[in-house]
Design a protein around this motif. Structure first.
Motif, PDB file in Angstrom:
ATOM      1  N   PHE A  24       6.626  -9.144  -1.353  1.00  0.00           N
ATOM      2  CA  PHE A  24       5.877  -8.053  -1.969  1.00  0.00           C
ATOM      3  C   PHE A  24       6.731  -6.825  -2.201  1.00  0.00           C
ATOM      4  CE2 PHE A  24       2.341 -10.475  -0.257  1.00  0.00           C
ATOM      5  CZ  PHE A  24       1.299 -10.239  -1.150  1.00  0.00           C
ATOM      6  N   ASP A  25       6.741  -6.352  -3.430  1.00  0.00           N
ATOM      7  CA  ASP A  25       7.240  -5.017  -3.713  1.00  0.00           C
ATOM      8  C   ASP A  25       6.276  -4.029  -3.025  1.00  0.00           C
ATOM      9  OD1 ASP A  25       8.509  -2.831  -5.291  1.00  0.00           O
ATOM     10  OD2 ASP A  25       6.532  -2.772  -6.241  1.00  0.00           O
ATOM     11  N   ILE A  26       6.709  -2.814  -2.786  1.00  0.00           N
ATOM     12  CA  ILE A  26       5.827  -1.842  -2.104  1.00  0.00           C
ATOM     13  C   ILE A  26       5.127  -0.917  -3.105  1.00  0.00           C
ATOM     14  CG2 ILE A  26       5.707   0.078  -0.459  1.00  0.00           C
ATOM     15  CD1 ILE A  26       8.023  -1.193   1.077  1.00  0.00           C
ATOM     16  N   ASP A  27       5.911  -0.027  -3.739  1.00  0.00           N
ATOM     17  CA  ASP A  27       5.316   1.015  -4.579  1.00  0.00           C
ATOM     18  C   ASP A  27       4.665   0.439  -5.831  1.00  0.00           C
ATOM     19  OD1 ASP A  27       6.248   3.334  -3.016  1.00  0.00           O
ATOM     20  OD2 ASP A  27       8.233   2.657  -3.633  1.00  0.00           O
ATOM     21  N   GLY A  28       3.378   0.731  -5.997  1.00  0.00           N
ATOM     22  CA  GLY A  28       2.661   0.267  -7.182  1.00  0.00           C
ATOM     23  C   GLY A  28       2.107  -1.144  -7.027  1.00  0.00           C
ATOM     24  N   THR A  29       2.582  -1.854  -5.998  1.00  0.00           N
ATOM     25  CA  THR A  29       2.116  -3.229  -5.763  1.00  0.00           C
ATOM     26  C   THR A  29       1.200  -3.272  -4.547  1.00  0.00           C
ATOM     27  OG1 THR A  29       4.137  -4.139  -6.729  1.00  0.00           O
ATOM     28  CG2 THR A  29       2.848  -5.605  -5.310  1.00  0.00           C
ATOM     29  N   LEU A  30       1.717  -2.784  -3.406  1.00  0.00           N
ATOM     30  CA  LEU A  30       0.882  -2.714  -2.203  1.00  0.00           C
ATOM     31  C   LEU A  30       0.171  -1.369  -2.121  1.00  0.00           C
ATOM     32  CD1 LEU A  30       3.366  -4.215   0.422  1.00  0.00           C
ATOM     33  CD2 LEU A  30       1.281  -5.314  -0.447  1.00  0.00           C
ATOM     34  N   GLY A 189       5.044  -8.141  -7.900  1.00  0.00           N
ATOM     35  CA  GLY A 189       5.576  -6.834  -8.260  1.00  0.00           C
ATOM     36  C   GLY A 189       4.755  -6.169  -9.344  1.00  0.00           C
ATOM     37  N   ASP A 190       5.095  -4.936  -9.649  1.00  0.00           N
ATOM     38  CA  ASP A 190       4.286  -4.166 -10.604  1.00  0.00           C
ATOM     39  C   ASP A 190       5.074  -3.623 -11.784  1.00  0.00           C
ATOM     40  OD1 ASP A 190       5.592  -2.203  -8.802  1.00  0.00           O
ATOM     41  OD2 ASP A 190       4.508  -0.773 -10.074  1.00  0.00           O
ATOM     42  N   THR A 191       6.365  -3.967 -11.882  1.00  0.00           N
ATOM     43  CA  THR A 191       7.163  -3.405 -12.982  1.00  0.00           C
ATOM     44  C   THR A 191       7.875  -4.510 -13.765  1.00  0.00           C
ATOM     45  OG1 THR A 191       9.180  -3.194 -11.648  1.00  0.00           O
ATOM     46  CG2 THR A 191       7.657  -1.317 -11.616  1.00  0.00           C
ATOM     47  N   PRO A 192       8.243  -4.214 -15.006  1.00  0.00           N
ATOM     48  CA  PRO A 192       9.062  -5.171 -15.758  1.00  0.00           C
ATOM     49  C   PRO A 192      10.332  -5.533 -14.984  1.00  0.00           C
ATOM     50  CG  PRO A 192       8.215  -3.491 -17.248  1.00  0.00           C
ATOM     51  CD  PRO A 192       7.846  -3.053 -15.849  1.00  0.00           C
ATOM     52  N   ALA A 193      10.901  -4.560 -14.270  1.00  0.00           N
ATOM     53  CA  ALA A 193      12.124  -4.825 -13.496  1.00  0.00           C
ATOM     54  C   ALA A 193      11.877  -5.864 -12.410  1.00  0.00           C
ATOM     55  CB  ALA A 193      12.644  -3.526 -12.872  1.00  0.00           C
ATOM     56  N   ASP A 194      10.685  -5.858 -11.814  1.00  0.00           N
ATOM     57  CA  ASP A 194      10.370  -6.870 -10.796  1.00  0.00           C
ATOM     58  C   ASP A 194      10.349  -8.262 -11.417  1.00  0.00           C
ATOM     59  OD1 ASP A 194       9.995  -5.103  -8.613  1.00  0.00           O
ATOM     60  OD2 ASP A 194       7.944  -4.663  -9.277  1.00  0.00           O
ATOM     61  N   VAL A 195       9.720  -8.365 -12.584  1.00  0.00           N
ATOM     62  CA  VAL A 195       9.614  -9.675 -13.235  1.00  0.00           C
ATOM     63  C   VAL A 195      11.011 -10.173 -13.618  1.00  0.00           C
ATOM     64  CG1 VAL A 195       8.603 -10.962 -15.148  1.00  0.00           C
ATOM     65  CG2 VAL A 195       7.317  -9.070 -14.101  1.00  0.00           C
TER      66      VAL A 195
HETATM   67 MG   LIG Z   1       6.955  -1.147  -7.591  1.00  0.00          MG
END
Ligand SMILES: [Mg+2]
Length: 238
Positions: A24-30, A189-195
């Motif tokens: 899990f990503d943290i910011d924007g995801t959790l 995740g919540d960002t294009p960078a995560d994907v």
């Molecule tokens: Mg994030």
């Protein structure tokens, strides 16, 4: 938050439950931070070291990592990349110290239905870990303040791994070290960078539009699953 089925994008045959471990990503995801502690820690660290004001204006924060943000701010202020790199360890140490000292000011707001999702994954005996662009002590401080730290077995952070790809890769390797080489790992995740980072590691990714990016924008990166919020996943963990 809308949860219409039509907003859910799933690749054919993708079963989000079929994994042994979730990163899990943290910011924007959790969670989303409703305070400025982390943000101010960037600025205060650099100001204390160099005796002048710095700015994060115009720097990509979402989907980036703490060391990259620091380096960019320093280079934009006129320092050379080498000077910036040399200053990173002390800057990160100062940031961590400030966030820990101000831990009671942290106001993390859990993203919708995250608690229940973590409960369900925990009940299904899934391994959960953090994979974040935060530096380690700050990532844990946020998750602790949000009261969800107990769910996560370990974290992969930006202190030693500057790129998000390396953060996810290390996290997946650690999950496999703990569970066995055959363990199936999925990123959230919540960002294009995560994907992009997950795919660079050949890992499937669930994109959740609870950060600043819309489901429409996230879908352009072709995540295996794209959802408006974690609610869509509830009741189906096994
Ligand atoms: Mg994030």
């Amino acid at each position: 938050m809308a949860t219409d089925a039509e907003q859910v994008h799933s690749g054919e045959g993708f079963d989000w439950r079929a994994f042994d471990a979730y990163l899990f990503d943290i910011d924007g995801t959790l969670l989303n931070s409703r305070d400025r502690v982390h943000y101010e820690a960037f600025l205060n660290a650099m100001q204390a070291m160099f005796g002048r004001q710095f700015s994060l204006e115009g720097i990509t924060l979402h989907g980036s990592t703490d060391p990259v943000i620091l380096l960019e701010a320093m280079v934009r202020s006129g320092m050379s990349p080498t000077e910036g790199r040399d200053a990173l360890p002390e800057a990160m140490e100062r940031m961590c110290a400030e966030v820990e000292a101000r831990a009671t000011e942290l106001r993390p707001e859990l993203c919708p239905h995250v608690s229940r999702l973590l409960d369900e994954l925990d009940a299904a005996r899934k391994l959960m870990a953090l994979a974040s662009g935060n530096v380690e002590r700050i990532g844990w401080a946020k998750v602790r303040a949000a009261g969800i730290h107990q769910y996560f077995r370990f974290g992969s952070f930006a202190d030693l791994r500057e790129s998000r790809t390396e953060i996810f890769r290390w996290g997946a390797n650690e999950a496999r070290r703990l569970l066995g080489n055959e363990a199936r790992v999925c990123c959230v995740g919540d960002t294009p960078a995560d994907v992009q980072a997950a795919h660079a590691c050949q890992l499937p990714v669930i994109a959740v539009a609870t950060g600043i990016f819309s489901a429409e924008r996230l879908r352009q990166e072709h995540p295996e699953l794209c959802i408006p919020a974690c609610e869509v996943l509830l009741g189906s963990a096994r």
